[in-house]
Structure formats: structure tokens, C-alpha cells
Scaffold this motif. Structure first.
Motif, mmCIF file in Angstrom:
data_model
loop_
_atom_site.group_PDB
_atom_site.id
_atom_site.type_symbol
_atom_site.label_atom_id
_atom_site.label_comp_id
_atom_site.label_asym_id
_atom_site.label_seq_id
_atom_site.Cartn_x
_atom_site.Cartn_y
_atom_site.Cartn_z
ATOM 1 N N LEU A 87 43.289 30.809 8.441
ATOM 2 C CA LEU A 87 42.509 29.658 8.907
ATOM 3 C C LEU A 87 41.143 30.154 9.367
ATOM 4 C CD1 LEU A 87 45.203 27.986 11.195
ATOM 5 C CD2 LEU A 87 44.631 27.356 8.860
ATOM 6 N N PRO A 88 40.370 30.729 8.455
ATOM 7 C CA PRO A 88 39.147 31.403 8.881
ATOM 8 C C PRO A 88 38.140 30.472 9.542
ATOM 9 C CG PRO A 88 39.196 31.133 6.496
ATOM 10 C CD PRO A 88 40.552 30.727 6.994
ATOM 11 N N TYR A 89 37.528 30.963 10.604
ATOM 12 C CA TYR A 89 36.443 30.234 11.262
ATOM 13 C C TYR A 89 35.109 30.745 10.723
ATOM 14 C CZ TYR A 89 38.670 27.201 14.636
ATOM 15 O OH TYR A 89 39.357 26.164 15.205
ATOM 16 N N ARG A 90 34.153 29.793 10.599
ATOM 17 C CA ARG A 90 32.805 30.152 10.146
ATOM 18 C C ARG A 90 31.821 29.831 11.255
ATOM 19 N NH1 ARG A 90 34.003 27.522 4.371
ATOM 20 N NH2 ARG A 90 33.906 25.611 5.540
ATOM 21 N N GLY A 91 30.553 30.151 11.003
ATOM 22 C CA GLY A 91 29.514 29.816 11.967
ATOM 23 C C GLY A 91 29.124 31.027 12.785
ATOM 24 N N SER A 92 28.224 30.778 13.725
ATOM 25 C CA SER A 92 27.750 31.903 14.542
ATOM 26 C C SER A 92 27.317 31.401 15.906
ATOM 27 C CB SER A 92 26.614 32.615 13.805
ATOM 28 O OG SER A 92 25.376 32.247 14.340
ATOM 29 N N ILE A 93 27.249 32.338 16.844
ATOM 30 C CA ILE A 93 26.811 31.936 18.178
ATOM 31 C C ILE A 93 25.287 31.939 18.277
ATOM 32 C CG2 ILE A 93 28.841 32.475 19.578
ATOM 33 C CD1 ILE A 93 27.651 35.239 19.947
ATOM 34 N N GLU A 94 24.639 32.653 17.361
ATOM 35 C CA GLU A 94 23.172 32.723 17.422
ATOM 36 C C GLU A 94 22.539 31.445 16.899
ATOM 37 O OE1 GLU A 94 24.711 35.396 15.858
ATOM 38 O OE2 GLU A 94 24.531 36.851 17.488
ATOM 39 N N LYS A 95 23.154 30.878 15.848
ATOM 40 C CA LYS A 95 22.558 29.688 15.235
ATOM 41 C C LYS A 95 23.653 28.628 15.130
ATOM 42 C CE LYS A 95 19.453 28.612 11.363
ATOM 43 N NZ LYS A 95 19.919 27.265 11.161
ATOM 44 N N LEU A 96 23.490 27.549 15.858
ATOM 45 C CA LEU A 96 24.540 26.522 15.849
ATOM 46 C C LEU A 96 24.484 25.712 14.550
ATOM 47 C CD1 LEU A 96 24.397 25.294 19.552
ATOM 48 C CD2 LEU A 96 25.662 27.177 18.551
ATOM 49 N N THR A 97 25.609 25.093 14.223
ATOM 50 C CA THR A 97 25.738 24.363 12.955
ATOM 51 C C THR A 97 25.993 22.884 13.232
ATOM 52 O OG1 THR A 97 26.736 26.331 11.998
ATOM 53 C CG2 THR A 97 27.099 24.279 10.800
ATOM 54 N N PRO A 98 25.294 21.979 12.520
ATOM 55 C CA PRO A 98 25.564 20.554 12.708
ATOM 56 C C PRO A 98 26.856 20.141 11.993
ATOM 57 C CG PRO A 98 23.751 20.863 11.150
ATOM 58 C CD PRO A 98 24.191 22.232 11.583
ATOM 59 N N VAL A 99 27.812 19.663 12.742
ATOM 60 C CA VAL A 99 29.080 19.192 12.172
ATOM 61 C C VAL A 99 29.277 17.744 12.625
ATOM 62 C CG1 VAL A 99 30.169 21.466 12.026
ATOM 63 C CG2 VAL A 99 30.370 20.151 14.144
ATOM 64 N N LEU A 100 30.227 17.054 11.989
ATOM 65 C CA LEU A 100 30.394 15.619 12.266
ATOM 66 C C LEU A 100 31.664 15.373 13.080
ATOM 67 C CD1 LEU A 100 28.991 12.921 11.471
ATOM 68 C CD2 LEU A 100 30.633 12.749 9.604
ATOM 69 N N THR A 101 31.541 14.499 14.082
ATOM 70 C CA THR A 101 32.749 14.107 14.831
ATOM 71 C C THR A 101 33.342 12.858 14.179
ATOM 72 O OG1 THR A 101 31.663 12.544 16.313
ATOM 73 C CG2 THR A 101 31.624 14.875 16.970
ATOM 74 N N GLY A 102 34.542 12.536 14.550
ATOM 75 C CA GLY A 102 35.231 11.367 14.003
ATOM 76 C C GLY A 102 34.586 10.053 14.403
ATOM 77 N N ALA A 103 33.617 10.099 15.316
ATOM 78 C CA ALA A 103 32.891 8.880 15.673
ATOM 79 C C ALA A 103 31.593 8.784 14.875
ATOM 80 C CB ALA A 103 32.589 8.874 17.173
#
Ligand code: FAD
Length: 384
Positions: A87-103
Motif C-alpha cells: 500500500l505504497p504512500y506517495r508525496g513529500s513533506i517538502e512539497k505538499l500535494t493537492p488532493v480531493l476530499t469527499g466533500a
């Protein structure tokens, strides 16, 4: 006698126990419940409920004695661990990523599961609801998403899986259906039917509620991507989200397989202390203490139940020791450590610790590194 006893099996407890076991310690986890992990979105936010970048967050982390190098090391360790679990996680702490919430709102997060992708600001998107999941409303998600990213072309539709449960289904319920080949075939066929009805031919990205399988999420993702020739992402809404259930189940299964002992449905209430060190942990229903060398308290603070907010301030419900205003012990116990939401409580409005803080505090509990036979490496102290 355990080398390490961890109280709590939320994200902090499981990660700390796994890390202790990696260093060949004899580990037990004692808990009264499974923690708040399955109520979360499974996103690992830099700061809970906020979107600051690392520069803005740095002051907070420095204050908490979390250095940049510890942040990176801990995040890399978590990514490697989840990768190992499939269940690999992606992304980084240096550069945040825009993701979508269920709302339908964009949230900037640090690390996110493999079932989630960055939301583009332009292109064709289908918001695909599932009729059985009533807390993910595609038209509402569409409206909110368009206020955030007006450059997108968004279609909303709802697929009927024909599940007759006699009750409202959660995202995790539907995820279990999609673990089966028949569930996946039903979803793909229902989505194709709806697309035809709405004359939607293709898209760059399809957004679904967080229901893309528990055990077989890789397969669900692959089949959906192939069927619609687009990228696919989950947008986690009300709990239980499949992404969070999936993470909890995988961490727990791995911990059990590694030989970590789980003592469940036990509420701890007190400890025996000798020479400023805890020697025994007591749980309700027995007078016999659990003998230990080091104790990690990962009881989630106020939200997790390890601390109680009373008219006289905070009360430690876990080992019944007097605590300071921030929830830390008044009397320093030399072999007691804190991880996750219980480590520092009042620094958020919500008392929710957040994924990155939880990962870092779990990772930074110091464990003696032992050889597999149980003997300590001379002079090697793992971590800080
Ligand atoms: C609703 C919600 C949404 C969230 N969403 C996000 C998000 O979107 N992004 C993000 O980064 N983070 C989010 N988080 C926070 C994230 O999940 C935290 O990292 C986490 O809650 C902290 O975990 P923890 O292990 O410290 O505590 P918990 O998960 O609360 O675990 C506490 C554990 O201690 C046990 N326990 C407590 N007292 C005792 C006792 N006396 N005896 C035995 N066991 C005891 C409990 O049973 C439980 O197992 C969310 C949290 C909540 C509550």
C-alpha cells in the motif's frame, strides 16, 4: 518480561511497535480499542486541518524538537514500510500535494495512499458516485471542486451497484464488495451505463469515493484504469474510509506476523514505579502486572482517551500519573516515552495530532537495537 510495551493501537501505537520489533525487541501492544485511525482520511498531513508548507510548519516542528532530517527520515521509513505492505504512500513533506476530499474540497497533504492522485487544475474529470454510498454526493462534490479549480470540465454521475443490504452502506462496506471480481465487474458495467446515459465518452481522471478495495486495492485500481483509460483517484469522505481501514488492517496484520503480541480489550490504569522507572503495567480485571523494560504511551490524548479533560485540567487515564498542562508527566519516568496524539495535546484546536507528527513521534522513540537472538549490540542505540 517485554523489552517494550506500547499502550494503544492507533497509528502511533502500531508504528511504534513495528519500529521496536524491527530492532528485534520483544514487544507487546496493550489496548482497549482500535484507535482513531479508521476515522481519518488516511492522508498524512503536515499539520492537521491546515495547509501550510514546510517553511511555515518548520517553527512548530522545531519547537517540538523534530528536525528536518528526522522529518525526512521518518517519512521515508513510513513510505518504505507501506511499500512493503503493498500500500505504497506517495508525496513529500517538502512539497505538499493537492488532493480531493469527499466533500469536493482541495486539501494540501504531505503523504497520500496509492489509491489517491494529485488533482489537476485543468482537464476532464468524472465524479463517479455510487448510489449505495449516500455520504458521497457527486453533484455536490462537482460544485465544490469547480469553485476551487474553475478550469476543470467536470461531469457528475452515480452508478447503481444493485447491492441490497437493507441499510446505508459505508465506503468501507462497498470496498469489500470491490475486493471480489463480481463487485468490480458490476461497478465497471454500471459506470459505463451511466456514462452512456449522460453522453460522457472519456475523461482524464475519474474520482470515486474511498471504496476501492480493502485487500485488493491494487487490482481495483488497475481494472478501473484499464476499463476507462484514465487515472483514478479516491476522495475520502465520512468514516470509515476504505483507505484508512486498509492502512490499519495492513499494519495490524504485519505487526502480528512479525511476532508482536496484542493484548486487546484491556484498559490500563496504573503502573508500579521503582527508582523513577516503570516496572509493571496494570490493566483492569487483573492484579497481575505486565513486566516491562520500556513503556510507550500512544493513547491518542484527549481524542484517543488517554487523557481526560476535567474541570481541574488534564487527567492521565492511562497510567494514573500527575500531568502538566500539555499532558506530559509531572514526574519524569526514565523509561516512559510518548508517541502520537498523546505526546503534546493542546497545540491544535481540534486535539487531532495529524499523520506526519504521529509518524515522527513514533519513529523517534529510542529503542535499543538487539541482535535477533535477543542480545544488545554493544554500544548501539537505535535512533535518538
Ligand atoms: C476524525 C479524525 C480524522 C482525522 N483525519 C486526519 C487526516 O485527514 N490527516 C491526518 O494527518 N491526520 C488525521 N487524523 C489524525 C490521525 O489519525 C492521527 O495521527 C491519530 O489520530 C493519532 O493517533 P494515535 O495513535 O496517537 O491515537 P489513537 O488513534 O486515538 O489511538 C489511541 C489508542 O490508545 C488506546 N487507549 C487509550 N486509552 C487507553 C487505556 N487506558 N488503556 C488501553 N488503551 C488505551 C485506544 O483504544 C487506541 O487504541 C484524524 C483523526 C481523527 C480523530
Amino acid at each position: 518480561m517485554y523489552d517494550i510495551v506500547v499502550i494503544g493501537q492507533g497509528l502511533a501505537g502500531l508504528l511504534t511497535a513495528i519500529r521496536a520489533k524491527e530492532n528485534n525487541n520483544h514487544v507487546a501492544v496493550v489496548s482497549k480499542g482500535i484507535g482513531k485511525i479508521i476515522q481519518s482520511t488516511a492522508f498524512m498531513d503536515l499539520l492537521p486541518g491546515r495547509s501550510e508548507n514546510l517553511t511555515d510548519a518548520r517553527a512548530f516542528f522545531v519547537n517540538e524538537q523534530i528536525s528536518d532530517s528526522l522529518l525526512s527520515e521518518a517519512a521515508d521509513w513510513f513510505k518504505a514500510l507501506t511499500g512493503k505492505l503493498g500500500l505504497p504512500y506517495r508525496g513529500s513533506i517538502e512539497k505538499l500535494t493537492p488532493v480531493l476530499t469527499g466533500a469536493g474540497f482541495i486539501k494540501q497533504t504531505a503523504l497520500y495512499p496509492h489509491t489517491v492522485s494529485k488533482i489537476p487544475e485543468e482537464g476532464d474529470i468524472i465524479i463517479a458516485g455510487i448510489k449505495e454510498i449516500i455520504d458521497f454526493q457527486p453533484r455536490y462534490v462537482k460544485e465544490n471542486l469547480l469553485t476551487e479549480y474553475p478550469g476543470l470540465s467536470v461531469s457528475a454521475l452515480s452508478a447503481d451497484l444493485g447491492l441490497k443490504a437493507g441499510r446505508v452502506l459505508s465506503q468501507a462496506d462497498v470496498a469489500r464488495q470491490l475486493d471480489e471480481a463480481s463487485g468490480r465487474a458490476a461497478l465497471i458495467s454500471a459506470l459505463k451505463k451511466e456514462m452512456k446515459k449522460k453522453n460522457v465518452k472519456s475523461c482524464d481522471m475519474m474520482v470515486l469515493p474511498s471504496c476501492l478495495g480493502i485487500k485488493n486495492s491494487q487490482l481495483v485500481m488497475q481494472e478501473l484504469k484499464e476499463a476507462f483509460s484514465c487515472s483514478v483517484t479516491e476522495a475520502p469522505g465520512l468514516p470509515p474510509n476504505a483507505a484508512a481501514v486498509r492502512l490499519y488492517s495492513a499494519l495490524k496484520k504485519y505487526a502480528v506476523n512479525q511476532g508482536i503480541r496484542f493484548i486487546e480489550n484491556k484498559t490500563t490504569y496504573s503502573v508500579e514505579v521503582k527508582n523513577d522507572k516503570v516496572t509493571d503495567l496494570f490493566t483492569e480485571g487483573t492484579n497481575e502486572g505486565i513486566k516491562l523494560k520500556k513503556l510507550v504511551i500512544a493513547t491518542g490524548g484527549i481524542i484517543g482517551g488517554g487523557l481526560e479533560l476535567t474541570t481541574d485540567g488534564l487527567r492521565d487515564t492511562t497510567i494514573n500519573q500527575p500531568v502538566n498542562k500539555d499532558g506530559t508527566n509531572k514526574h519524569k519516568l526514565r523509561n516512559v516515552y510518548y508517541a502520537g496524539g498523546t505526546k503534546k495535546v493542546p497545540w491544535t484546536d481540534t486535539w487531532i495530532a495529524g499523520g506526519i507528527y504521529t509518524i515522527c513521534t513514533s519513529y523517534s522513540v529510542p529503542f535499543s537495537k538487539k541482535t535477533p537472538g535477543g542480545k544488545k549490540h554493544a554500544g548501539v542505540e537505535c535512533n535518538r
